[in-house]
Motif scaffolding. Structure first.
Motif, PDB file in Angstrom:
ATOM      1  N   GLN A  42       1.112  -1.439   0.092  1.00 53.21           N
ATOM      2  CA  GLN A  42      -0.028  -0.037  -0.144  1.00 53.21           C
ATOM      3  C   GLN A  42       0.579   1.433   0.164  1.00 53.21           C
ATOM      4  OE1 GLN A  42      -2.867   0.115   3.174  1.00 53.21           O
ATOM      5  NE2 GLN A  42      -3.405  -2.182   2.786  1.00 53.21           N
ATOM      6  N   SER A  43       0.828   1.814  -0.722  1.00 54.68           N
ATOM      7  CA  SER A  43       1.487   3.694  -1.291  1.00 54.68           C
ATOM      8  C   SER A  43       1.319   4.144  -0.358  1.00 54.68           C
ATOM      9  CB  SER A  43       0.812   4.427  -2.322  1.00 54.68           C
ATOM     10  OG  SER A  43       1.396   3.515  -3.288  1.00 54.68           O
ATOM     11  N   GLY A  44       2.034   5.274   0.740  1.00 53.74           N
ATOM     12  CA  GLY A  44       1.804   5.870   2.125  1.00 53.74           C
ATOM     13  C   GLY A  44       1.873   5.201   3.275  1.00 53.74           C
ATOM     14  N   VAL A  45       1.824   3.673   3.524  1.00 49.56           N
ATOM     15  CA  VAL A  45       1.432   2.582   4.279  1.00 49.56           C
ATOM     16  C   VAL A  45       3.293   1.776   4.468  1.00 49.56           C
ATOM     17  CG1 VAL A  45       0.173   1.070   5.337  1.00 49.56           C
ATOM     18  CG2 VAL A  45      -0.457   2.628   4.258  1.00 49.56           C
ATOM     19  N   THR A  46       3.105   1.021   3.416  1.00 53.67           N
ATOM     20  CA  THR A  46       4.178  -0.032   3.354  1.00 53.67           C
ATOM     21  C   THR A  46       5.400   0.644   3.431  1.00 53.67           C
ATOM     22  OG1 THR A  46       2.836  -1.090   1.813  1.00 53.67           O
ATOM     23  CG2 THR A  46       4.734  -1.920   2.155  1.00 53.67           C
ATOM     24  N   THR A  47       6.858  -0.198   4.497  1.00 51.38           N
ATOM     25  CA  THR A  47       7.877  -0.204   4.529  1.00 51.38           C
ATOM     26  C   THR A  47       8.401  -0.522   3.714  1.00 51.38           C
ATOM     27  OG1 THR A  47       8.004  -1.159   6.094  1.00 51.38           O
ATOM     28  CG2 THR A  47       7.787   1.308   6.784  1.00 51.38           C
ATOM     29  N   PHE A 103      10.041   4.051  -3.088  1.00 50.16           N
ATOM     30  CA  PHE A 103      10.597   4.648  -1.888  1.00 50.16           C
ATOM     31  C   PHE A 103      10.670   5.454  -1.820  1.00 50.16           C
ATOM     32  CE2 PHE A 103      11.426  -0.719  -1.001  1.00 50.16           C
ATOM     33  CZ  PHE A 103       9.856  -0.858  -0.734  1.00 50.16           C
ATOM     34  N   ASP A 104       9.924   6.364  -0.841  1.00 51.58           N
ATOM     35  CA  ASP A 104      10.580   8.175  -0.602  1.00 51.58           C
ATOM     36  C   ASP A 104      11.448   7.994   0.195  1.00 51.58           C
ATOM     37  OD1 ASP A 104       9.401   7.773   1.859  1.00 51.58           O
ATOM     38  OD2 ASP A 104       7.508   8.780   1.769  1.00 51.58           O
ATOM     39  N   ASN A 106      11.816   9.222   3.606  1.00 48.70           N
ATOM     40  CA  ASN A 106      10.769   8.172   4.347  1.00 48.70           C
ATOM     41  C   ASN A 106      10.946   6.403   4.337  1.00 48.70           C
ATOM     42  OD1 ASN A 106      11.625  11.028   6.113  1.00 48.70           O
ATOM     43  ND2 ASN A 106       9.079  11.231   5.179  1.00 48.70           N
ATOM     44  N   LEU A 108       8.844   4.775   2.906  1.00 47.44           N
ATOM     45  CA  LEU A 108       7.573   4.062   2.511  1.00 47.44           C
ATOM     46  C   LEU A 108       7.289   4.835   1.126  1.00 47.44           C
ATOM     47  CD1 LEU A 108       5.508   6.709   4.676  1.00 47.44           C
ATOM     48  CD2 LEU A 108       5.849   4.616   5.358  1.00 47.44           C
ATOM     49  N   THR A 110       5.529   4.658  -2.152  1.00 49.43           N
ATOM     50  CA  THR A 110       5.022   5.571  -3.034  1.00 49.43           C
ATOM     51  C   THR A 110       4.060   5.145  -4.577  1.00 49.43           C
ATOM     52  OG1 THR A 110       6.751   6.219  -4.521  1.00 49.43           O
ATOM     53  CG2 THR A 110       6.906   7.769  -2.541  1.00 49.43           C
ATOM     54  N   HIS A 111       4.964   4.110  -5.092  1.00 51.71           N
ATOM     55  CA  HIS A 111       3.620   2.825  -6.312  1.00 51.71           C
ATOM     56  C   HIS A 111       4.970   1.590  -6.709  1.00 51.71           C
ATOM     57  CE1 HIS A 111       6.916   5.943  -8.197  1.00 51.71           C
ATOM     58  NE2 HIS A 111       6.871   5.596  -9.178  1.00 51.71           N
TER      59      HIS A 111
END
Length: 121
Positions: A42-47, A103-104, A106, A108, A110-111
């Motif tokens: 999940q974008s913004g959730v999964t690390t 990942f961004d 941080n 996380l 992103t896609h």
């Protein structure tokens, strides 16, 4: 020795000099992303850590200006070859399963994108 027998013997001799081969080669990481539900990523959730825990180490980690990417690759090639004295024929079919996760800064997600081309065995 009659001419027909000589021709038959000559033909058999050249047939023995030829060969054929069939091969399969697999490289890369095991495809464990293909059997995961889409909701697992999940974008913004999964690390990054969660992706690595689910899928194992990636084939490649790419450092980007504003984050990173995990690239997973599985390659399978099948081929056949016919090697004869005056004629050679080699055919190869290469297929790839691949997944990339961005990942961004941080860590996380992103896609991501997933592609499965190797048939399940």
């Amino acid at each position: 020795m009659p001419s027909a027998n000589r021709s038959l013997l000559f033909g058999a001799f050249f047939c023995l000099l030829g060969s054929c081969a069939s091969y399969t080669s697999e490289q890369g990481v095991e495809n464990s992303w293909g059997n995961r539900p889409e909701a697992a990523f999940q974008s913004g959730v999964t690390t990054q850590t969660e992706v690595a825990d689910l899928l194992g180490p990636p084939s490649q980690i790419v450092s980007l200006a504003d984050g990173s990417a995990f690239y997973y690759l599985r390659e399978r090639s099948d081929g056949q070859a016919y090697i004869l004295i005056i004629y050679n024929d080699v055919r190869q079919n290469v297929r790839y399963d691949r997944a990339v996760f961005f990942f961004d800064s941080n860590g996380l997600l992103t896609h991501h994108a997933i592609r499965d081309d190797i048939p399940a065995s």
